[in-house]
Design an enzyme around this catalytic site. Sequence first.
Site, PDB file in Angstrom:
ATOM      1  N   HIS A 123       0.823  -1.213   0.000  1.00 34.30           N
ATOM      2  CA  HIS A 123       0.000   0.000   0.000  1.00 34.30           C
ATOM      3  C   HIS A 123       0.852   1.256   0.000  1.00 34.30           C
ATOM      4  CE1 HIS A 123       0.740   0.671   4.303  1.00 34.30           C
ATOM      5  NE2 HIS A 123       0.281  -0.542   4.569  1.00 34.30           N
ATOM      6  N   CYS A 142       2.703  -5.008   6.566  1.00 32.29           N
ATOM      7  CA  CYS A 142       2.499  -4.711   5.148  1.00 32.29           C
ATOM      8  C   CYS A 142       3.791  -4.198   4.507  1.00 32.29           C
ATOM      9  CB  CYS A 142       1.403  -3.662   4.982  1.00 32.29           C
ATOM     10  SG  CYS A 142      -0.231  -4.249   5.484  1.00 32.29           S
TER      11      CYS A 142
END
Length: 179
Positions: A123, A142
């Site tokens: 992301h 992430c």
Amino acid sequence: MTKFRIIAVVLAATLLSACGSSKFRTYNGPEVTQVVVDKGQRRMFLMHHNRVLKQYPVQLGFAPSGHKMVEGDGRTPEGHYVIDRRNPNSKFHLSIGIDYPNQRDMALAEALGKSPGGDIFIHGGPPRGTKIDGKSDWTWGCIAITDKQMEQVYAMVKNGTPIYIAPADLRQRARVQGR
């Protein structure tokens, strides 16, 4: 009346140009056949077979060394996965999902009596003032890049694309690759 028309045309053009600045890009180049993330180098490579199409510096989970084992450990998974979903409304600009946990991850966490966690994404959106420099890991597992870079990745990487996340420790790489 002529002044009014000129002002109206300029205002309409300005409003229309603002609509054209979408976060959704198009990509017409070679297919991305694999994504490779090297945790040691803090780099992500978009590959077309053996050729690097693009590469980006990344930030990882706040506890970057080692494979993600349980929910909340702050680690980024290691091993072979697949891009399996997209989130155009991510709170981190845009995001593409990684199919963590796989069967191996679930078995490992179960053996520890814990949940493996989930919702691992590539992301955008590092916290304001944070540079993607390979020194400031901040996610919960992430892989983060800048918003502008994420717009490129979102356009280039399709669902079903394999992703390999290589450990920082070379000895661990051989174990994750199954050698």
